[in-house]
Design a protein around this motif. Structure first.
Motif, short mmCIF file in Angstrom:
data_model
loop_
_atom_site.label_atom_id
_atom_site.label_comp_id
_atom_site.label_asym_id
_atom_site.label_seq_id
_atom_site.Cartn_x
_atom_site.Cartn_y
_atom_site.Cartn_z
N ARG A 1 0.81 -1.40 0.34
CA ARG A 1 -0.10 0.17 -0.28
C ARG A 1 0.41 0.96 0.31
O ARG A 1 0.46 2.41 0.45
CB ARG A 1 -1.08 -0.54 1.21
N GLY A 2 1.82 1.10 -0.73
CA GLY A 2 3.06 2.59 -1.10
C GLY A 2 3.23 2.96 0.37
O GLY A 2 3.87 3.96 0.93
N GLN A 3 3.51 1.48 1.62
CA GLN A 3 4.31 1.99 2.65
C GLN A 3 5.60 1.83 2.74
O GLN A 3 5.88 1.03 2.26
CB GLN A 3 3.29 1.49 4.25
N SER A 4 6.56 2.31 3.70
CA SER A 4 7.90 1.91 3.90
C SER A 4 7.82 0.39 4.75
O SER A 4 6.59 0.31 5.63
CB SER A 4 9.14 3.01 4.07
N LYS A 5 9.01 -0.48 4.56
CA LYS A 5 9.31 -1.36 5.39
C LYS A 5 9.03 -0.82 6.37
O LYS A 5 8.79 -1.48 7.21
CB LYS A 5 10.78 -1.66 5.07
N GLU A 6 9.39 -0.03 7.45
CA GLU A 6 9.78 0.52 8.57
C GLU A 6 8.48 0.85 9.17
O GLU A 6 7.44 0.21 10.21
CB GLU A 6 9.88 1.71 8.90
N ASN A 7 7.35 1.73 8.54
CA ASN A 7 5.89 1.74 8.81
C ASN A 7 5.18 0.09 8.54
O ASN A 7 4.65 0.38 9.76
CB ASN A 7 5.39 2.25 8.00
N PHE A 8 5.73 -0.93 7.74
CA PHE A 8 4.90 -1.61 7.86
C PHE A 8 5.29 -2.83 8.51
O PHE A 8 4.81 -3.68 9.36
CB PHE A 8 5.26 -2.57 6.14
N SER A 9 6.12 -2.53 9.37
CA SER A 9 7.28 -3.42 10.19
C SER A 9 6.72 -3.00 11.68
O SER A 9 5.75 -4.66 12.67
CB SER A 9 8.97 -3.39 10.74
N ASN A 10 6.35 -1.74 12.23
CA ASN A 10 5.32 -1.59 13.12
C ASN A 10 3.96 -1.15 12.63
O ASN A 10 2.73 -0.42 13.70
CB ASN A 10 5.97 -0.66 13.37
N LEU A 11 3.44 -1.60 11.82
CA LEU A 11 1.80 -2.76 11.43
C LEU A 11 1.69 -1.12 11.42
O LEU A 11 -0.35 -1.01 12.07
CB LEU A 11 1.50 -3.36 12.62
N GLY B 1 2.28 1.76 12.63
CA GLY B 1 2.30 2.57 13.95
C GLY B 1 1.41 2.12 14.94
O GLY B 1 0.97 2.60 16.06
N ARG B 2 0.99 0.76 14.70
CA ARG B 2 -0.20 -0.02 15.86
C ARG B 2 0.76 -0.30 17.21
O ARG B 2 0.31 -0.62 18.26
CB ARG B 2 -1.52 -1.07 15.35
N ALA B 3 2.18 -0.87 16.36
CA ALA B 3 2.87 -1.53 17.78
C ALA B 3 3.17 0.25 18.98
O ALA B 3 3.49 -0.41 20.24
CB ALA B 3 4.76 -2.06 16.80
N LYS B 4 3.34 1.50 18.23
CA LYS B 4 4.02 2.62 18.99
C LYS B 4 2.94 1.86 20.10
O LYS B 4 3.00 2.26 21.34
CB LYS B 4 3.58 3.19 18.72
N VAL B 5 1.08 2.10 19.70
CA VAL B 5 0.47 2.34 20.74
C VAL B 5 0.22 1.03 21.91
O VAL B 5 -0.13 1.09 23.25
CB VAL B 5 -1.20 2.74 19.63
N TRP B 6 0.28 0.03 20.63
CA TRP B 6 0.34 -1.24 21.81
C TRP B 6 1.93 -1.38 23.26
O TRP B 6 1.27 -1.66 24.01
CB TRP B 6 0.85 -2.29 21.47
N ASP B 7 2.73 -0.75 22.50
CA ASP B 7 4.24 -0.70 23.82
C ASP B 7 3.73 0.61 24.81
O ASP B 7 3.90 0.55 25.92
CB ASP B 7 5.23 0.03 22.64
N ALA B 8 3.24 1.63 24.10
CA ALA B 8 2.50 2.45 25.60
C ALA B 8 1.41 2.18 26.77
O ALA B 8 1.73 2.62 27.24
CB ALA B 8 1.93 3.82 24.73
N LEU B 9 0.96 1.19 25.65
CA LEU B 9 0.00 0.53 26.82
C LEU B 9 0.19 -0.65 27.73
O LEU B 9 -0.47 -0.10 28.79
CB LEU B 9 -1.58 0.07 25.52
N ILE C 1 -6.43 1.09 19.52
CA ILE C 1 -6.03 0.11 19.56
C ILE C 1 -4.95 -0.68 18.14
O ILE C 1 -5.01 -1.67 17.89
CB ILE C 1 -6.36 -0.46 20.98
N ASP C 2 -6.82 -1.12 18.55
CA ASP C 2 -6.58 -2.41 17.03
C ASP C 2 -5.93 -3.58 17.31
O ASP C 2 -5.25 -3.65 16.69
CB ASP C 2 -5.61 -1.16 15.75
N ASN C 3 -6.33 -3.94 17.99
CA ASN C 3 -5.79 -5.12 18.38
C ASN C 3 -7.34 -5.79 19.97
O ASN C 3 -6.55 -5.08 20.33
CB ASN C 3 -4.30 -5.54 19.57
#
Length: 417
Positions: free
Chosen positions: A262-272, A274-282, A308-310
């Motif tokens: 979907r035109g995303q960078s590999k870094e953006n894809f790897s952290n889902l 941005g979901r992973a950042k929210v999960w870590d903070a939670l 949260i998306d999980n």
């Protein structure tokens, strides 16, 4: 349909199921062609839930329900939901959401009377969500720019009703999977299946929803795999699907990779995304013992203003560890019952739904509250229910012998006199 009609299922049951589906559409999403006030949408969705409960109660005034471990576990989920929501940490809206979940589960209990392992609710499920997709397609025709906005990366959204790409992708995947299984089980014609599957596939592709696509493929693979030993059609379809997938992977590898990224960078894809950042903070946020055990109360499935998306982390945040245990038990029980059932089309449909929901729970929230995912699992539970035993018919052969003996004795007495 014929078997369900013989069992005496009222047609109004379809309406109850459709009203439950309307309630789970949600009130937040994309911008629509005509701006709909959120209060008006909430009024419509809550009105649908109350109407569903009232109609289900009218159809089942004697409160006849079927024993269901799925519904028992859902009912137990109300306990941590209420305990955490009463503290009002997330506001009075938590109690409103508790009431909504209570009415939702109560309506399912009332409908359980007609859970006989038949395909009635499967067809209703398909029609209900196909109607939603027709509304999405109509919005795309009327205003393509609104239906594929830039703020969603050109992905398909609901232009007439505020639906997000993941929602549309979910409905599309479930419809396609169930229709394919009905076709394999010869419960629908090829023409009818094509009318549903082809346009729905197009809409799924336009949403660029990876979770729905992977869930569809994995769920269908497991469901069809459960039919391989008993269905020649399932074996042919499985072979054809594997060959087609291999050819497509080679011939269209670059196009498939582009669609998937979907035109995303590999870094953006790897952290889902941005979901992973929210999960870590939670997970790193400090919590008291009651918050860890029972959560902070039913909310909007967000943390720090971000989704949260999980499902598992959303349940942990709102219903705590107790909620996690109960939701996990729901999936384990449904999977276990499905494995114990003999191979059949209803069992295959149930396996598809359970697998799809389990996979989607990693990147989508909803397992701890009234949502389409709970409705999918309720459909799976109805498919795994055993038909009620029919009462034995009374025939002359089963008439007790005593009356016959009394009659014979009277005849002998008459001959003597």
């Amino acid at each position: 349909m014929g078997a369900d009609a013989v069992r005496g299922t009222p047609k109004a049951v379809w309406i109850v199921w459709a009203l439950l589906g309307l309630n789970t559409l949600g009130s937040a999403g994309a911008k629509t062609i005509v701006r709909l006030p959120r209060s008006l949408i909430q009024m419509a969705t809550m009105g649908a839930l109350v109407s569903a409960f009232a109609l289900a109660l009218a159809l089942n005034l004697r409160l006849r329900v079927r024993a269901s471990s799925f519904l028992v576990l859902l009912s137990l989920l109300l306990v941590p939901s209420l305990i955490s929501s009463l503290r009002l940490e997330v506001g009075a809206g938590a109690l409103f959401r508790c009431a909504r979940l209570t009415i939702f589960i109560a309506t399912l209990w009332l409908l359980s009377r007609w859970w006989t392992g038949g395909l009635l609710f499967v067809r209703t499920h398909i029609r209900m969500y196909f109607g939603v997709l027709v509304l999405v397609a109509a919005g795309l025709v009327i205003s393509p720019g609104t239906a594929m906005p830039e703020y969603y990366g050109g992905r398909l959204v609901g232009a007439l009703w505020p639906l997000t790409p993941p929602q549309i992708g979910q409905y599309s995947a479930v419809i396609i999977g169930l229709t394919v299984l009905l076709l394999l089980g010869r419960e629908t014609t090829g023409t009818s299946a094509a009318v549903v599957i082809v346009p729905t596939l197009v809409l799924l592709a336009m949403t660029h929803t990876r979770t729905a696509t992977v869930g569809l493929l994995v769920g269908l693979a497991l469901a069809i795999g459960s039919l391989l030993l008993t269905s020649a059609a399932a074996r042919r379809f499985f072979t054809w699907a594997v060959v087609s997938a291999a050819v497509a992977a080679v011939a269209f590898s670059s196009a498939l990779q582009s669609w998937f990224m979907r035109g995303q960078s590999k870094e953006n894809f790897s952290n889902l995304t941005g979901r992973a950042k929210v999960w870590d903070a939670l997970l790193s946020a400090p919590r008291t013992l009651p918050e860890r055990v029972f959560g902070v109360g039913l909310g909007d499935k967000s943390f720090g203003g971000l989704p949260i998306d999980n499902s598992w982390l959303a349940v942990y945040n709102e219903q705590g560890q107790a909620g996690i245990v109960l939701v996990a038990a729901v999936l384990v029980v449904l999977f276990g019952v499905a494995l114990l059932r003999p191979p059949s089309l209803p069992r295959a449909c149930a396996i598809f739904l359970i697998s799809y929901v389990a996979l989607s729970s990693y990147t989508e929230a909803g397992l701890g509250d009234a949502s389409p995912y709970l409705l999918h699992l309720a459909l799976a539970a109805s498919l795994l229910a055993t038909p009620a035993a029919a009462a034995p018919a009374t025939t002359p052969l089963t008439t007790p012998a005593l009356p016959w003996r009394l009659t014979a004795r009277r005849e002998r007495n008459r001959e003597v006199t």
